[in-house]
Design a protein around this motif. Structure first.
Motif, PDB file in Angstrom:
ATOM      1  N   GLY A 252      30.483  47.172  10.646  1.00  0.00           N
ATOM      2  CA  GLY A 252      31.882  47.692  10.387  1.00  0.00           C
ATOM      3  C   GLY A 252      31.511  48.625  11.956  1.00  0.00           C
ATOM      4  N   LEU A 253      31.299  49.896  11.224  1.00  0.00           N
ATOM      5  CA  LEU A 253      30.590  50.700  13.334  1.00  0.00           C
ATOM      6  C   LEU A 253      31.035  50.181  14.747  1.00  0.00           C
ATOM      7  CD1 LEU A 253      28.523  53.482  11.975  1.00  0.00           C
ATOM      8  CD2 LEU A 253      31.432  53.443  12.632  1.00  0.00           C
ATOM      9  N   VAL A 254      29.603  48.780  14.108  1.00  0.00           N
ATOM     10  CA  VAL A 254      29.447  47.858  15.971  1.00  0.00           C
ATOM     11  C   VAL A 254      30.798  47.263  16.339  1.00  0.00           C
ATOM     12  CG1 VAL A 254      28.166  45.505  16.097  1.00  0.00           C
ATOM     13  CG2 VAL A 254      26.867  47.619  14.820  1.00  0.00           C
ATOM     14  N   PHE A 255      31.699  46.818  14.973  1.00  0.00           N
ATOM     15  CA  PHE A 255      32.886  46.061  14.797  1.00  0.00           C
ATOM     16  C   PHE A 255      34.040  47.022  15.134  1.00  0.00           C
ATOM     17  CE2 PHE A 255      31.226  42.716  12.944  1.00  0.00           C
ATOM     18  CZ  PHE A 255      30.925  41.272  13.359  1.00  0.00           C
ATOM     19  N   MET A 256      33.741  48.099  15.342  1.00  0.00           N
ATOM     20  CA  MET A 256      34.964  48.937  15.501  1.00  0.00           C
ATOM     21  C   MET A 256      34.797  49.470  17.010  1.00  0.00           C
ATOM     22  SD  MET A 256      36.352  51.463  12.235  1.00  0.00           S
ATOM     23  CE  MET A 256      34.809  52.032  12.287  1.00  0.00           C
ATOM     24  N   THR A 257      33.364  49.492  17.493  1.00  0.00           N
ATOM     25  CA  THR A 257      32.953  50.349  18.690  1.00  0.00           C
ATOM     26  C   THR A 257      33.312  49.013  19.434  1.00  0.00           C
ATOM     27  OG1 THR A 257      30.910  50.041  18.120  1.00  0.00           O
ATOM     28  CG2 THR A 257      31.329  52.313  18.145  1.00  0.00           C
ATOM     29  N   GLY A 258      33.052  47.929  19.250  1.00  0.00           N
ATOM     30  CA  GLY A 258      32.908  46.500  20.149  1.00  0.00           C
ATOM     31  C   GLY A 258      34.394  45.975  20.162  1.00  0.00           C
ATOM     32  N   PHE A 259      35.222  46.922  19.951  1.00  0.00           N
ATOM     33  CA  PHE A 259      36.769  46.456  20.320  1.00  0.00           C
ATOM     34  C   PHE A 259      37.722  47.404  20.291  1.00  0.00           C
ATOM     35  CE2 PHE A 259      35.137  42.632  17.226  1.00  0.00           C
ATOM     36  CZ  PHE A 259      35.732  41.622  17.924  1.00  0.00           C
ATOM     37  N   ALA A 260      37.334  48.386  20.381  1.00  0.00           N
ATOM     38  CA  ALA A 260      37.589  50.082  20.490  1.00  0.00           C
ATOM     39  C   ALA A 260      38.162  50.179  22.357  1.00  0.00           C
ATOM     40  CB  ALA A 260      36.788  51.106  20.274  1.00  0.00           C
ATOM     41  N   PRO A 261      39.023  51.228  22.432  1.00  0.00           N
ATOM     42  CA  PRO A 261      38.709  51.046  24.148  1.00  0.00           C
ATOM     43  C   PRO A 261      38.003  51.654  24.791  1.00  0.00           C
ATOM     44  CG  PRO A 261      40.528  51.259  23.317  1.00  0.00           C
ATOM     45  CD  PRO A 261      39.486  51.030  22.363  1.00  0.00           C
ATOM     46  N   ALA A 262      37.980  51.936  26.694  1.00  0.00           N
ATOM     47  CA  ALA A 262      35.995  52.361  26.440  1.00  0.00           C
ATOM     48  C   ALA A 262      36.621  53.888  26.597  1.00  0.00           C
ATOM     49  CB  ALA A 262      36.179  52.663  27.990  1.00  0.00           C
ATOM     50  N   THR A 263      37.932  53.967  26.668  1.00  0.00           N
ATOM     51  CA  THR A 263      38.713  55.904  26.628  1.00  0.00           C
ATOM     52  C   THR A 263      38.447  55.996  26.114  1.00  0.00           C
ATOM     53  OG1 THR A 263      40.966  54.689  26.586  1.00  0.00           O
ATOM     54  CG2 THR A 263      39.915  54.978  29.006  1.00  0.00           C
ATOM     55  N   ALA A 264      38.601  55.517  24.327  1.00  0.00           N
ATOM     56  CA  ALA A 264      38.411  56.069  23.005  1.00  0.00           C
ATOM     57  C   ALA A 264      37.758  56.281  22.340  1.00  0.00           C
ATOM     58  CB  ALA A 264      39.295  55.182  22.019  1.00  0.00           C
ATOM     59  N   LEU A 265      36.345  54.981  22.990  1.00  0.00           N
ATOM     60  CA  LEU A 265      34.574  55.961  22.941  1.00  0.00           C
ATOM     61  C   LEU A 265      34.621  56.857  23.993  1.00  0.00           C
ATOM     62  CD1 LEU A 265      33.843  52.621  22.843  1.00  0.00           C
ATOM     63  CD2 LEU A 265      34.028  53.745  21.216  1.00  0.00           C
ATOM     64  N   HIS A 266      34.735  57.066  25.573  1.00  0.00           N
ATOM     65  CA  HIS A 266      34.103  58.289  25.868  1.00  0.00           C
ATOM     66  C   HIS A 266      35.140  59.024  25.289  1.00  0.00           C
ATOM     67  CE1 HIS A 266      33.062  60.713  28.790  1.00  0.00           C
ATOM     68  NE2 HIS A 266      34.848  61.348  28.980  1.00  0.00           N
ATOM     69  N   ASN A 267      36.141  59.845  24.583  1.00  0.00           N
ATOM     70  CA  ASN A 267      37.096  60.645  23.961  1.00  0.00           C
ATOM     71  C   ASN A 267      36.079  61.669  22.912  1.00  0.00           C
ATOM     72  OD1 ASN A 267      38.342  60.945  26.159  1.00  0.00           O
ATOM     73  ND2 ASN A 267      40.106  59.943  25.270  1.00  0.00           N
ATOM     74  N   ALA A 268      35.867  60.372  22.226  1.00  0.00           N
ATOM     75  CA  ALA A 268      35.242  60.036  20.691  1.00  0.00           C
ATOM     76  C   ALA A 268      33.004  61.300  20.970  1.00  0.00           C
ATOM     77  CB  ALA A 268      34.752  59.452  19.948  1.00  0.00           C
ATOM     78  N   ALA A 269      32.873  61.089  22.233  1.00  0.00           N
ATOM     79  CA  ALA A 269      31.423  61.072  22.025  1.00  0.00           C
ATOM     80  C   ALA A 269      31.763  62.259  22.828  1.00  0.00           C
ATOM     81  CB  ALA A 269      30.846  60.032  23.224  1.00  0.00           C
ATOM     82  N   HIS A 270      33.237  62.853  23.726  1.00  0.00           N
ATOM     83  CA  HIS A 270      32.890  63.603  24.409  1.00  0.00           C
ATOM     84  C   HIS A 270      32.504  64.934  23.531  1.00  0.00           C
ATOM     85  CE1 HIS A 270      35.039  66.920  27.723  1.00  0.00           C
ATOM     86  NE2 HIS A 270      34.460  66.655  27.616  1.00  0.00           N
ATOM     87  N   ASP A 271      34.201  65.184  22.614  1.00  0.00           N
ATOM     88  CA  ASP A 271      34.224  65.527  21.235  1.00  0.00           C
ATOM     89  C   ASP A 271      33.504  66.034  20.836  1.00  0.00           C
ATOM     90  OD1 ASP A 271      36.769  65.766  22.145  1.00  0.00           O
ATOM     91  OD2 ASP A 271      37.178  64.268  21.048  1.00  0.00           O
ATOM     92  N   PHE A 272      32.036  64.891  20.050  1.00  0.00           N
ATOM     93  CA  PHE A 272      31.355  65.134  19.300  1.00  0.00           C
ATOM     94  C   PHE A 272      30.631  65.580  20.197  1.00  0.00           C
ATOM     95  CE2 PHE A 272      26.597  64.132  18.238  1.00  0.00           C
ATOM     96  CZ  PHE A 272      27.332  64.136  16.316  1.00  0.00           C
ATOM     97  N   ARG A 273      29.592  66.111  21.603  1.00  0.00           N
ATOM     98  CA  ARG A 273      29.321  66.615  22.321  1.00  0.00           C
ATOM     99  C   ARG A 273      29.620  67.792  22.597  1.00  0.00           C
ATOM    100  NH1 ARG A 273      28.919  62.080  26.428  1.00  0.00           N
ATOM    101  NH2 ARG A 273      30.691  63.336  26.576  1.00  0.00           N
ATOM    102  N   HIS A 274      31.287  68.273  22.109  1.00  0.00           N
ATOM    103  CA  HIS A 274      31.841  69.596  21.783  1.00  0.00           C
ATOM    104  C   HIS A 274      30.755  70.570  21.056  1.00  0.00           C
ATOM    105  CE1 HIS A 274      33.235  70.491  25.705  1.00  0.00           C
ATOM    106  NE2 HIS A 274      34.168  69.208  25.906  1.00  0.00           N
ATOM    107  N   THR A 275      30.977  69.286  19.548  1.00  0.00           N
ATOM    108  CA  THR A 275      31.014  70.004  17.950  1.00  0.00           C
ATOM    109  C   THR A 275      29.577  70.940  17.484  1.00  0.00           C
ATOM    110  OG1 THR A 275      30.197  67.542  17.136  1.00  0.00           O
ATOM    111  CG2 THR A 275      32.888  68.579  16.731  1.00  0.00           C
TER     112      THR A 275
END
Length: 60
Positions: A31-54
Motif C-alpha cells: 500500500g505504501l509503495v503504490f501510494m507513493t508511486g501514484f502521489a504527486p511529487a509535491t505531496a511527497l516533498h511536503n510530507a518528507a519536509h514535515d517529517f524532518r521538522h517533527t
C-alpha cells in the motif's frame, strides 16, 4: 498427554499469528509503495519536509 496437546496447540497458534503478521505487513508495505508511486511529487516533498521538522532535523 495434556502437556503435548498444549504444546502442539501453542505451536499452531504461533504459526498462525506469524502468517497473519506477515500478510498484514506485506499489504501495508505494498500500500505504501503504490501510494507513493501514484502521489504527486509535491505531496511527497511536503510530507518528507514535515517529517524532518517533527524529528528536529535541520533541513533549511
Amino acid at each position: 498427554m495434556s502437556t503435548s496437546a498444549t504444546l502442539q496447540t501453542a505451536a499452531t497458534t504461533g504459526t498462525s499469528e506469524r502468517t497473519r503478521a506477515v500478510a498484514i505487513a506485506a499489504l501495508l508495505g505494498l500500500g505504501l509503495v503504490f501510494m507513493t508511486g501514484f502521489a504527486p511529487a509535491t505531496a511527497l516533498h511536503n510530507a518528507a519536509h514535515d517529517f524532518r521538522h517533527t524529528q528536529n532535523f535541520p533541513c533549511h
